[in-house]
Design a protein around this motif. Structure first.
Motif, PDB file in Angstrom:
ATOM      1  N   PRO A 197     -45.642 -11.859   1.380  1.00 60.78           N
ATOM      2  CA  PRO A 197     -44.361 -11.058   1.753  1.00 60.78           C
ATOM      3  C   PRO A 197     -43.011 -11.726   1.491  1.00 60.78           C
ATOM      4  O   PRO A 197     -42.002 -11.323   0.857  1.00 60.78           O
ATOM      5  CB  PRO A 197     -44.555 -10.468   2.864  1.00 60.78           C
ATOM      6  N   GLU A 198     -43.024 -12.879   2.175  1.00 61.55           N
ATOM      7  CA  GLU A 198     -41.812 -13.831   2.122  1.00 61.55           C
ATOM      8  C   GLU A 198     -41.617 -14.189   0.473  1.00 61.55           C
ATOM      9  O   GLU A 198     -40.536 -14.156  -0.088  1.00 61.55           O
ATOM     10  CB  GLU A 198     -41.768 -15.054   3.061  1.00 61.55           C
ATOM     11  N   GLN A 199     -42.676 -14.626  -0.187  1.00 62.56           N
ATOM     12  CA  GLN A 199     -42.453 -15.179  -1.402  1.00 62.56           C
ATOM     13  C   GLN A 199     -41.998 -13.995  -2.505  1.00 62.56           C
ATOM     14  O   GLN A 199     -41.067 -14.078  -3.457  1.00 62.56           O
ATOM     15  CB  GLN A 199     -43.703 -15.765  -2.172  1.00 62.56           C
ATOM     16  N   LYS A 200     -42.424 -12.722  -2.109  1.00 61.20           N
ATOM     17  CA  LYS A 200     -42.173 -11.451  -2.977  1.00 61.20           C
ATOM     18  C   LYS A 200     -40.633 -11.103  -2.807  1.00 61.20           C
ATOM     19  O   LYS A 200     -39.844 -10.725  -3.453  1.00 61.20           O
ATOM     20  CB  LYS A 200     -43.389 -10.077  -2.288  1.00 61.20           C
ATOM     21  N   ARG A 201     -40.381 -11.154  -1.288  1.00 60.48           N
ATOM     22  CA  ARG A 201     -38.863 -10.942  -1.057  1.00 60.48           C
ATOM     23  C   ARG A 201     -38.015 -11.821  -2.049  1.00 60.48           C
ATOM     24  O   ARG A 201     -36.900 -11.492  -2.266  1.00 60.48           O
ATOM     25  CB  ARG A 201     -38.788 -10.865   0.587  1.00 60.48           C
ATOM     26  N   ALA A 202     -38.233 -13.048  -1.734  1.00 62.75           N
ATOM     27  CA  ALA A 202     -37.477 -14.052  -2.490  1.00 62.75           C
ATOM     28  C   ALA A 202     -37.295 -13.888  -3.974  1.00 62.75           C
ATOM     29  O   ALA A 202     -36.295 -13.951  -4.631  1.00 62.75           O
ATOM     30  CB  ALA A 202     -37.928 -15.696  -2.071  1.00 62.75           C
ATOM     31  N   ALA A 203     -38.530 -13.400  -4.543  1.00 59.55           N
ATOM     32  CA  ALA A 203     -38.476 -13.120  -5.876  1.00 59.55           C
ATOM     33  C   ALA A 203     -37.594 -11.857  -6.381  1.00 59.55           C
ATOM     34  O   ALA A 203     -37.119 -11.669  -7.458  1.00 59.55           O
ATOM     35  CB  ALA A 203     -39.862 -13.118  -6.253  1.00 59.55           C
ATOM     36  N   CYS A 204     -37.323 -11.028  -5.589  1.00 63.60           N
ATOM     37  CA  CYS A 204     -36.767  -9.698  -5.356  1.00 63.60           C
ATOM     38  C   CYS A 204     -35.273  -9.800  -5.141  1.00 63.60           C
ATOM     39  O   CYS A 204     -34.493  -8.789  -5.431  1.00 63.60           O
ATOM     40  CB  CYS A 204     -37.235  -8.467  -4.912  1.00 63.60           C
ATOM     41  N   GLN A 205     -34.920 -10.892  -4.548  1.00 63.62           N
ATOM     42  CA  GLN A 205     -33.321 -11.175  -4.180  1.00 63.62           C
ATOM     43  C   GLN A 205     -32.468 -11.149  -5.251  1.00 63.62           C
ATOM     44  O   GLN A 205     -32.699 -11.444  -6.495  1.00 63.62           O
ATOM     45  CB  GLN A 205     -33.322 -12.228  -3.181  1.00 63.62           C
ATOM     46  N   GLY A 206     -31.435 -10.672  -5.167  1.00 61.47           N
ATOM     47  CA  GLY A 206     -30.386 -10.584  -6.180  1.00 61.47           C
ATOM     48  C   GLY A 206     -29.530 -12.042  -6.457  1.00 61.47           C
ATOM     49  O   GLY A 206     -30.004 -12.961  -5.827  1.00 61.47           O
ATOM     50  N   PRO A 207     -28.481 -11.939  -7.102  1.00 60.98           N
ATOM     51  CA  PRO A 207     -27.906 -10.676  -7.791  1.00 60.98           C
ATOM     52  C   PRO A 207     -28.926 -10.310  -8.978  1.00 60.98           C
ATOM     53  O   PRO A 207     -29.448 -11.175  -9.607  1.00 60.98           O
ATOM     54  CB  PRO A 207     -26.501 -11.030  -8.181  1.00 60.98           C
ATOM     55  N   TRP A 208     -29.233  -8.956  -9.069  1.00 58.86           N
ATOM     56  CA  TRP A 208     -29.849  -8.354 -10.108  1.00 58.86           C
ATOM     57  C   TRP A 208     -28.755  -8.057 -11.406  1.00 58.86           C
ATOM     58  O   TRP A 208     -27.554  -7.620 -10.854  1.00 58.86           O
ATOM     59  CB  TRP A 208     -30.626  -6.966  -9.624  1.00 58.86           C
ATOM     60  N   SER A 209     -29.095  -8.035 -12.643  1.00 61.12           N
ATOM     61  CA  SER A 209     -27.976  -7.548 -13.453  1.00 61.12           C
ATOM     62  C   SER A 209     -28.321  -6.205 -13.552  1.00 61.12           C
ATOM     63  O   SER A 209     -29.129  -5.506 -12.786  1.00 61.12           O
ATOM     64  CB  SER A 209     -28.633  -7.941 -14.843  1.00 61.12           C
ATOM     65  N   LEU A 210     -27.368  -5.374 -13.934  1.00 61.09           N
ATOM     66  CA  LEU A 210     -26.972  -3.985 -14.015  1.00 61.09           C
ATOM     67  C   LEU A 210     -28.299  -3.462 -14.881  1.00 61.09           C
ATOM     68  O   LEU A 210     -28.798  -2.191 -14.255  1.00 61.09           O
ATOM     69  CB  LEU A 210     -25.838  -3.489 -14.492  1.00 61.09           C
ATOM     70  N   SER A 211     -28.587  -3.934 -15.816  1.00 56.59           N
ATOM     71  CA  SER A 211     -29.608  -3.450 -16.492  1.00 56.59           C
ATOM     72  C   SER A 211     -31.006  -3.473 -15.904  1.00 56.59           C
ATOM     73  O   SER A 211     -31.766  -2.743 -15.976  1.00 56.59           O
ATOM     74  CB  SER A 211     -29.800  -4.142 -18.147  1.00 56.59           C
ATOM     75  N   ASP A 212     -31.103  -4.439 -14.978  1.00 55.43           N
ATOM     76  CA  ASP A 212     -32.345  -4.594 -14.463  1.00 55.43           C
ATOM     77  C   ASP A 212     -32.685  -3.710 -13.398  1.00 55.43           C
ATOM     78  O   ASP A 212     -33.595  -3.065 -13.320  1.00 55.43           O
ATOM     79  CB  ASP A 212     -32.826  -6.012 -13.705  1.00 55.43           C
ATOM     80  N   TRP A 213     -31.315  -3.465 -12.731  1.00 55.08           N
ATOM     81  CA  TRP A 213     -31.371  -2.522 -11.638  1.00 55.08           C
ATOM     82  C   TRP A 213     -31.574  -0.890 -12.119  1.00 55.08           C
ATOM     83  O   TRP A 213     -32.329  -0.224 -11.688  1.00 55.08           O
ATOM     84  CB  TRP A 213     -30.079  -2.605 -10.682  1.00 55.08           C
TER      85      TRP A 213
END
Length: 179
Positions: free
Chosen positions: A101-117
């Protein structure tokens, strides 16, 4: 969508009390948690309100709140035309399933590009909006001076990266799941 849009604008109503959704709460820290909630509501309401008539990507920076757009990462450079490497979805999914879960959370952390979001909400064939795993339910502040956002989900675990980025781009920090 109509229920989510209504909850974004005015919170849960009496009709929501009859439902029994699976709810998950995400807590966050902020100097002004009310502002974080207002900014998150504004950005998400803009997206949810346009699901029936999804605009071209070029229009989104003018439609969404400026503060949200400014906090997004720059758009990635266009891929080189000579590159024919395609994304291996199965390999990515196998790797994702082995992560903690910690690795998944780190992989999902931003910043995200607007197009990805936006891709997470895009109801067209190009997006994954029809496969969303969470919907806004409620939000508020707590006695610690922080805030929380509660979402209805399809179950646990769920794709929460877009939710976390919504809160982060709205000014929330130190996000964590909480009862």
């Amino acid at each position: 969508m109509k229920g989510e849009l209504r909850r974004l604008r005015s919170g849960p109503g009496a009709e929501d009390g009859r439902q029994r959704p699976f709810l998950v709460r995400v807590r966050f820290a902020a100097e002004d948690p009310d502002r974080v909630i207002a900014d998150a509501r504004a950005a998400l309401a803009c997206v949810v309100g346009r699901a029936g008539d999804w605009p071209a990507f070029e229009r989104w920076p003018r439609l969404l709140p400026e503060r949200f757009v400014q906090r997004c990462a720059p758009e990635p450079a266009e891929p080189k035309p000579e590159s024919d490497e395609s994304f291996d979805t199965e390999a990515w999914l196998r790797q994702w399933r082995t992560m903690t879960p910690e690795q998944k959370r780190a992989a999902c952390q931003g910043p995200w590009s607007l197009s990805d979001w936006l891709h997470c909400f895009d109801p067209t064939e190009e997006g994954s909006g029809d496969e969303r795993g969470w919907w806004w339910w409620h939000a508020g502040t707590d006695e610690t001076g922080g805030g929380w956002v509660q979402v209805a989900t399809t179950g646990w675990p769920f794709g929460s990266g877009s939710l976390f980025w919504l809160i982060e781009a709205s000014g929330g920090t130190d996000l964590a799941y909480a009862p």
